[in-house]
Write a protein that holds these residues in place. Structure first.
Motif: not given
Length: 256
Positions: A77, A105, A97, A103, A99
Motif C-alpha cells: 500500500h 483503508f 494498492q 485516505d 491510496f
C-alpha cells in the motif's frame, strides 16, 4: 494490539504491527533476508504477514519491500508519488494498492489512515493504525510538525516518533554544511528539542508508549534523546519511553 520496531535509522526502517489474525509492516528498509531474520527474533514469520504500507520512497524504507512482496504474496500500500519514486527499487510487486494521502483503508482487522508529513521526497506520509480499540501512530522522516500531525496523533495509545538529532552535535559534527542544512530543513528530520515540544502537545492519559525512532548515529545519543522526551512528561502524563535502534528489534510491545 502488539508492535515492534524491527529497526530504525538511516540504514533501515521497518515496523511490525499485529492485531487478532492480522499482521502488517510499515516500510521494509532492510534486505528481505534481514527483515525475515528480525521477525524471527520476535518469534514471528514473514509468511504470516498480510500487507506492507510504505511511508515514502527513500531506500532505507523500501529496500526489501519488492522481495518480500513477491516471495510472500503481499500487497503493498502506497500513494502514487511513492510508487513512482520507488519504482526502480520496488520493481514488480505481487500487488500494488494505491491510496491518496489522507485516505483510510483496511487490511483485515486493521484500519489504517495516512497523513501528510514533510520530507524531501514525492509524497511522504505517516500512519495511524487502529483495531477499533487501540491505536498506534507512526511519524518519522519529517522536518517539521503540523496541526494535522497533532490532530492525527493526539489520541493514539502508542506513538513511534522521530528524535533524529541534537542540534549542537549536528552543528559540531562531521556533516558538511550542505548536509547539515538538509537535515535541519523543513523537509529534513526532527531535532530532539522539536520532537519533545511536539510530544508535549499530544500527551494524554491513555498514551501508554512512546518509541523514540530514527536516531542519528552521528548527531545524537540515546541519552540525549531520552532526556529530551522525559523533560516534557509530567507525573500525571508519563508514558513509557523506549528507544528504537538500528541494530535490532525492540521487544514486542503489548497495548491494552
Amino acid at each position: 494490539m502488539r508492535f515492534s520496531v524491527l529497526g530504525s535509522g538511516s540504514r533501515g526502517n521497518c515496523v511490525y504491527i499485529e492485531s487478532g489474525g492480522t499482521a502488517i509492516l510499515i516500510d521494509g528498509g532492510f534486505s528481505g533476508k534481514e527483515v525475515v531474520g528480525r521477525l524471527k527474533g520476535i518469534d514471528r514469520e514473514a509468511a504470516d504477514l498480510d500487507a506492507i504500507c510504505l511511508t515514502h520512497d527513500h531506500n532505507d524504507h523500501i529496500a526489501g519491500v519488492g522481495v518480500l512482496s513477491r516471495r510472500c504474496s503481499l500487497p503493498v500500500h502506497a500513494n502514487p508519488g511513492t510508487f513512482a519514486g520507488g519504482d526502480a527499487t520496488l520493481k514488480k510487486l505481487w500487488r500494488r494498492q494505491e491510496f491518496d494521502t489522507g485516505d483510510e483503508f483496511a487490511v483485515n482487522d486493521l484500519v489504517i489512515r495516512s497523513f501528510r508529513i514533510s520530507h524531501d521526497t514525492a509524497d511522504p506520509v505517516g500512519y495511524v493504525v487502529s483495531n477499533g480499540r487501540t491505536t498506534i501512530g507512526y511519524c518519522t522522516d519529517t522536518g517539521r510538525t503540523s496541526h494535522l500531525m497533532r490532530q492525527r496523533l493526539s489520541t493514539c495509545n502508542a506513538i513511534i516518533l522521530e528524535f533524529n538529532h541534537n542540534l549542537q552535535l549536528l552543528k559540531n559534527g562531521p556533516y558538511p554544511p550542505a548536509l547539515q542544512q538538509r537535515v535541519r530543513s523543513s523537509q529534513g528530520h526532527l531535532a530532539n528539542e522539536d520532537a519533545a515540544a511536539f510530544l508535549q502537545t499530544i500527551l494524554h492519559d491513555h498514551l501508554q508508549q512512546v518509541v523514540l525512532a530514527h536516531l542519528s548515529e552521528m548527531n545524537n545519543t540515546p541519552q540525549l534523546a531520552i532526556a529530551a522526551a522525559a523533560s516534557v512528561c509530567t507525573d500525571d502524563q508519563r508514558p513509557q519511553l523506549l528507544l528504537a535502534t538500528q541494530g535490532g528489534a525492540t521487544r514486542l510491545i503489548d497495548l491494552v
